[in-house]
Design a protein around this motif. Structure first.
Motif, PDB file in Angstrom:
ATOM      1  N   THR A   1       0.678  -1.109  -0.220  1.00 22.43           N
ATOM      2  CA  THR A   1       0.089   0.137   0.087  1.00 22.43           C
ATOM      3  C   THR A   1       0.986   1.163  -0.151  1.00 22.43           C
TER       4      THR A   1
ATOM      5  N   ASP B   1       1.114   5.698  -0.954  1.00 22.10           N
ATOM      6  CA  ASP B   1       0.626   6.875  -2.453  1.00 22.10           C
ATOM      7  C   ASP B   1       1.730   7.250  -3.232  1.00 22.10           C
TER       8      ASP B   1
ATOM      9  N   GLU C   1       2.406   9.921  -6.294  1.00 23.93           N
ATOM     10  CA  GLU C   1       1.845  12.240  -6.152  1.00 23.93           C
ATOM     11  C   GLU C   1       0.980  12.515  -7.849  1.00 23.93           C
TER      12      GLU C   1
ATOM     13  N   ASP D   1      -7.772   6.282  -1.535  1.00 25.25           N
ATOM     14  CA  ASP D   1      -8.388   7.242  -0.997  1.00 25.25           C
ATOM     15  C   ASP D   1      -7.268   8.478  -2.442  1.00 25.25           C
ATOM     16  N   GLY D   2      -8.625   8.711  -3.441  1.00 29.03           N
ATOM     17  CA  GLY D   2      -7.544  10.170  -3.911  1.00 29.03           C
ATOM     18  C   GLY D   2      -8.258   9.511  -5.515  1.00 29.03           C
TER      19      GLY D   2
ATOM     20  N   ASN E   1      -0.615   7.745 -12.146  1.00 24.60           N
ATOM     21  CA  ASN E   1      -1.168   8.394 -11.353  1.00 24.60           C
ATOM     22  C   ASN E   1      -1.026   9.874 -12.437  1.00 24.60           C
TER      23      ASN E   1
ATOM     24  N   THR F   1      -6.270  15.865  -3.163  1.00 23.27           N
ATOM     25  CA  THR F   1      -7.096  15.163  -3.629  1.00 23.27           C
ATOM     26  C   THR F   1      -6.396  14.197  -4.620  1.00 23.27           C
TER      27      THR F   1
ATOM     28  N   VAL G   1      -3.681  13.209  -4.469  1.00 22.35           N
ATOM     29  CA  VAL G   1      -2.588  11.896  -4.464  1.00 22.35           C
ATOM     30  C   VAL G   1      -3.396  10.567  -4.392  1.00 22.35           C
ATOM     31  N   ALA G   2      -2.916   9.570  -5.299  1.00 24.14           N
ATOM     32  CA  ALA G   2      -3.631   8.493  -4.926  1.00 24.14           C
ATOM     33  C   ALA G   2      -3.178   7.323  -4.064  1.00 24.14           C
ATOM     34  N   SER G   3      -4.061   7.637  -2.923  1.00 23.25           N
ATOM     35  CA  SER G   3      -3.362   5.761  -2.074  1.00 23.25           C
ATOM     36  C   SER G   3      -3.462   4.879  -2.421  1.00 23.25           C
TER      37      SER G   3
END
Length: 135
Positions: free
Chosen positions: A23, A25, A27, A52-53, A107, A121, A123-125
């Motif tokens: 898992t 993040d 950018e 999230d994101g 991303n 928002t 940033v994608a986790s």
């Protein structure tokens, strides 16, 4: 982008290879990638979820496609191994041995998913698990 079809067949005594189980993040404007080189034909399976994101693109490509992707050029990828603008999916694709492949979580605006412009928002986790199993 140019899409390619995947392939599969019997062969080899190669063992299952875990490519990633993590898992992290990503950018806005960035990607993560995992390189793998099966010696025999494999079934690549990956599952991911955006915790999230914004939605992301997950793409399987050979080395030349990844080189072009890295240089912001038009790139080739396996149409059966891609997931575009998604928050969750499970994918399986047969791949021939004796090649160099990349699994990419994107991303950026290079695929269909476009990151949000508000830094919070964008940033994608992402949680992802991928393995290559001999066929």
């Amino acid at each position: 982008m140019i899409a390619l079809a995947g392939c599969s067949s019997n062969g080899g005594t190669q063992k299952q290879e875990e490519l990633v189980s993590d898992t992290f993040d990503i950018e806005d404007g960035d990607h993560r990638n995992w390189k793998f080189s099966p010696q025999a034909n494999v079934m690549l399976k990956y599952e991911f979820t955006v915790i999230d994101g914004p939605p992301v693109d997950v793409i399987v490509m050979r080395e030349h496609g990844f080189t072009d992707y890295s240089k912001d050029k038009e790139y080739t990828y396996y149409i059966d191994g891609r997931t575009m603008d998604a928050e969750s999916k499970s994918v399986e694709i047969g791949l021939a041995g004796q090649n160099i492949y990349y699994l990419v979580v994107d991303n950026t605006a290079k695929g269909e998913a476009t990151p949000q412009p508000d830094g919070k928002t964008a940033v994608a986790s992402v949680e992802i698990a991928a393995e290559a199993n001999p066929v």
